[in-house]
Scaffold this motif. Structure first.
Motif, mmCIF file in Angstrom:
data_model
loop_
_atom_site.group_PDB
_atom_site.id
_atom_site.type_symbol
_atom_site.label_atom_id
_atom_site.label_comp_id
_atom_site.label_asym_id
_atom_site.label_seq_id
_atom_site.Cartn_x
_atom_site.Cartn_y
_atom_site.Cartn_z
ATOM 1 N N LEU A 1 46.425 45.172 34.577
ATOM 2 C CA LEU A 1 45.100 45.676 35.341
ATOM 3 C C LEU A 1 44.073 46.275 34.473
ATOM 4 O O LEU A 1 42.865 45.843 34.642
ATOM 5 C CB LEU A 1 45.695 47.337 35.939
ATOM 6 N N ALA A 2 44.368 45.856 33.227
ATOM 7 C CA ALA A 2 43.240 45.985 31.533
ATOM 8 C C ALA A 2 42.802 44.684 31.930
ATOM 9 O O ALA A 2 41.547 44.468 30.887
ATOM 10 C CB ALA A 2 44.197 46.047 30.645
ATOM 11 N N LEU A 3 42.876 43.439 32.342
ATOM 12 C CA LEU A 3 42.639 42.554 32.723
ATOM 13 C C LEU A 3 41.221 42.868 33.744
ATOM 14 O O LEU A 3 40.423 41.854 33.104
ATOM 15 C CB LEU A 3 43.249 41.069 33.048
ATOM 16 N N LEU A 4 41.400 43.588 33.487
ATOM 17 C CA LEU A 4 39.367 43.556 35.322
ATOM 18 C C LEU A 4 38.586 43.953 34.223
ATOM 19 O O LEU A 4 37.160 43.869 34.551
ATOM 20 C CB LEU A 4 39.981 44.564 36.443
ATOM 21 N N GLU A 5 39.177 44.504 32.667
ATOM 22 C CA GLU A 5 37.650 43.937 31.772
ATOM 23 C C GLU A 5 37.767 43.431 31.331
ATOM 24 O O GLU A 5 36.376 43.201 30.739
ATOM 25 C CB GLU A 5 38.297 45.449 31.386
ATOM 26 N N LYS A 6 37.989 42.340 30.997
ATOM 27 C CA LYS A 6 37.614 40.693 30.512
ATOM 28 C C LYS A 6 36.451 40.040 31.210
ATOM 29 O O LYS A 6 36.542 40.222 32.834
ATOM 30 C CB LYS A 6 39.253 40.190 30.469
ATOM 31 N N PRO A 7 35.565 40.318 30.495
ATOM 32 C CA PRO A 7 34.928 39.078 31.687
ATOM 33 C C PRO A 7 35.049 37.615 31.893
ATOM 34 O O PRO A 7 34.496 37.655 32.826
ATOM 35 C CB PRO A 7 33.548 38.749 30.261
ATOM 36 N N TRP A 8 36.330 37.093 31.321
ATOM 37 C CA TRP A 8 36.346 36.621 31.832
ATOM 38 C C TRP A 8 37.371 36.109 32.988
ATOM 39 O O TRP A 8 37.363 35.028 33.571
ATOM 40 C CB TRP A 8 36.477 35.445 30.596
ATOM 41 N N PHE A 9 37.501 37.053 33.110
ATOM 42 C CA PHE A 9 39.092 37.410 34.554
ATOM 43 C C PHE A 9 37.959 37.779 35.499
ATOM 44 O O PHE A 9 37.647 38.264 35.689
ATOM 45 C CB PHE A 9 39.757 38.638 34.082
ATOM 46 N N HIS A 10 38.629 37.084 37.115
ATOM 47 C CA HIS A 10 37.836 36.709 38.277
ATOM 48 C C HIS A 10 39.047 37.292 38.928
ATOM 49 O O HIS A 10 39.401 35.950 39.584
ATOM 50 C CB HIS A 10 37.089 36.341 38.349
ATOM 51 N N ALA A 11 39.151 38.649 39.040
ATOM 52 C CA ALA A 11 40.146 38.100 40.500
ATOM 53 C C ALA A 11 40.174 38.445 41.951
ATOM 54 O O ALA A 11 38.618 39.077 41.868
ATOM 55 C CB ALA A 11 41.980 39.893 40.334
#
Length: 245
Positions: free
Chosen positions: A66-76
Motif C-alpha cells: 500500500l505504501a507504493l501508492l505514494e511513489k510518483p512512478w507507481f500507477h495502480a
C-alpha cells in the motif's frame, strides 16, 4: 507524462523519455518486486510501473504494498481485494469474510488505520489508458468487453464494474473475444495463470506470486520482454535488503 482522472478511467500520455512496465497481482509480495525492479534497472526518474491491482491480501507485506501508492512512478488500478478492503472499512462487509479471502493480515489493524487505507484506495481508477493510436495500451484488473471508445467513456454499469473487478469469463474460456473488437492491447491480472497468456485483446500477467510455486511477473509494455521471480528466490538473493526506488 501527466495523467488526468476522468470518472473511473485515468489517461496517461505516452512515455517519451523512459520505459513503461506492468506488474501482475502483488498480493503483498513486495520483496519479489524489489528484486525485479533491480533486475530491470528501473529508473524512477524516467520509467513508470503500472499495476493491475490486488496489491494486498495473502502475501506478508500488504502494508508495504500500500505504501507504493505514494511513489510518483507507481500507477495502480483498483483490484477486487482493494475494493473489499474499502467495503470493510465502510462497514458494508464483515471483516471475517475478508479474512477468508486473504485479509487476515489486517486482523490487528485499528479501524482508523483501515479507513486511512480505504481513503487512498478510493482514488484508484478502474482502468488506465496509456498513449494513443498504435502506441496505446490499457491496464485493468479482471476483464472488459467493449472497445477503446467504450472504455474511454468511463461510465460503467454495476455489471461492467463487477466484471472489471471480478470477471473471469474470458480467462476460463466462457467469454467471446469478439466482444473486445476495437480494444487495444490490455494488461490484466486477477486470474492466476501458469504463464502469461493473451486471450482476445487481454494479456493475463498474474502468475500467482503469493502461492506455492507462483511467481511475480513484470512485463515491458507492448514488448515481449518479461521478468519473473518467486518470493523465496528473491529473498534468497537478498531482495529484502534492496531499497525501493
Amino acid at each position: 507524462m501527466d495523467s488526468t482522472l476522468v470518472t473511473d478511467v485515468c489517461h496517461h500520455s505516452t512515455n517519451r523519455t523512459g520505459r513503461d512496465f506492468i506488474v501482475g497481482d502483488l498480493h503483498g509480495c513486495v520483496d519479489a518486486l524489489r528484486y525485479l525492479l533491480h533486475e530491470i534497472e528501473f529508473d524512477p526518474a524516467r520509467d513508470r510501473l503500472f499495476s493491475v491491482g490486488d496489491l494486498v491480501d495473502r502475501g506478508a507485506q500488504s502494508e508495504e504494498a500500500l505504501a507504493l501508492l505514494e511513489k510518483p512512478w507507481f500507477h495502480a488500478v483498483l483490484g477486487n481485494h482493494e475494493d473489499t478492503l474499502i467495503a470493510v472499512a465502510e462497514g458494508r462487509l464483515r471483516r471475517q469474510w475478508w479474512y477468508g479471502i486473504g485479509g487476515s493480515w489486517a486482523a490487528a489493524l485499528p479501524d482508523e488505520r483501515l479507513r486511512h487505507y480505504a481513503e487512498k484506495l478510493r482514488t484508484l481508477p478502474l482502468a488506465r489508458v496509456v498513449g494513443s493510436g498504435s502506441e496505446r495500451f490499457n491496464v485493468l484488473h479482471a476483464e472488459f468487453f467493449g472497445s477503446d471508445a467504450d472504455l474511454d467513456a468511463g461510465v460503467f454499469s454495476d455489471e461492467a464494474r463487477q466484471r472489471l473487478l471480478w470477471g473471469r469469463e474470458l480467462a476460463i474460456g466462457n467469454g467471446d473475444p469478439e466482444r473486445q473488437r476495437g480494444l487495444s492491447l490490455t494488461y490484466c491480472g486477477h486470474t492466476p495463470m501458469r504463464e502469461l497468456q493473451q486471450i482476445g485483446s487481454q494479456v493475463f500477467i498474474d502468475t500467482g506470486a503469493f502461492g506455492p510455486g507462483g511467481k511475480l511477473t513484470i512485463v515491458e509494455a507492448r514488448r515481449s520482454r518479461r521478468w519473473q521471480v518467486t518470493v523465496d528466490a528473491a529473498r534468497a538473493e537478498g531482495a529484502a535488503a534492496l531499497a525501493l526506488p
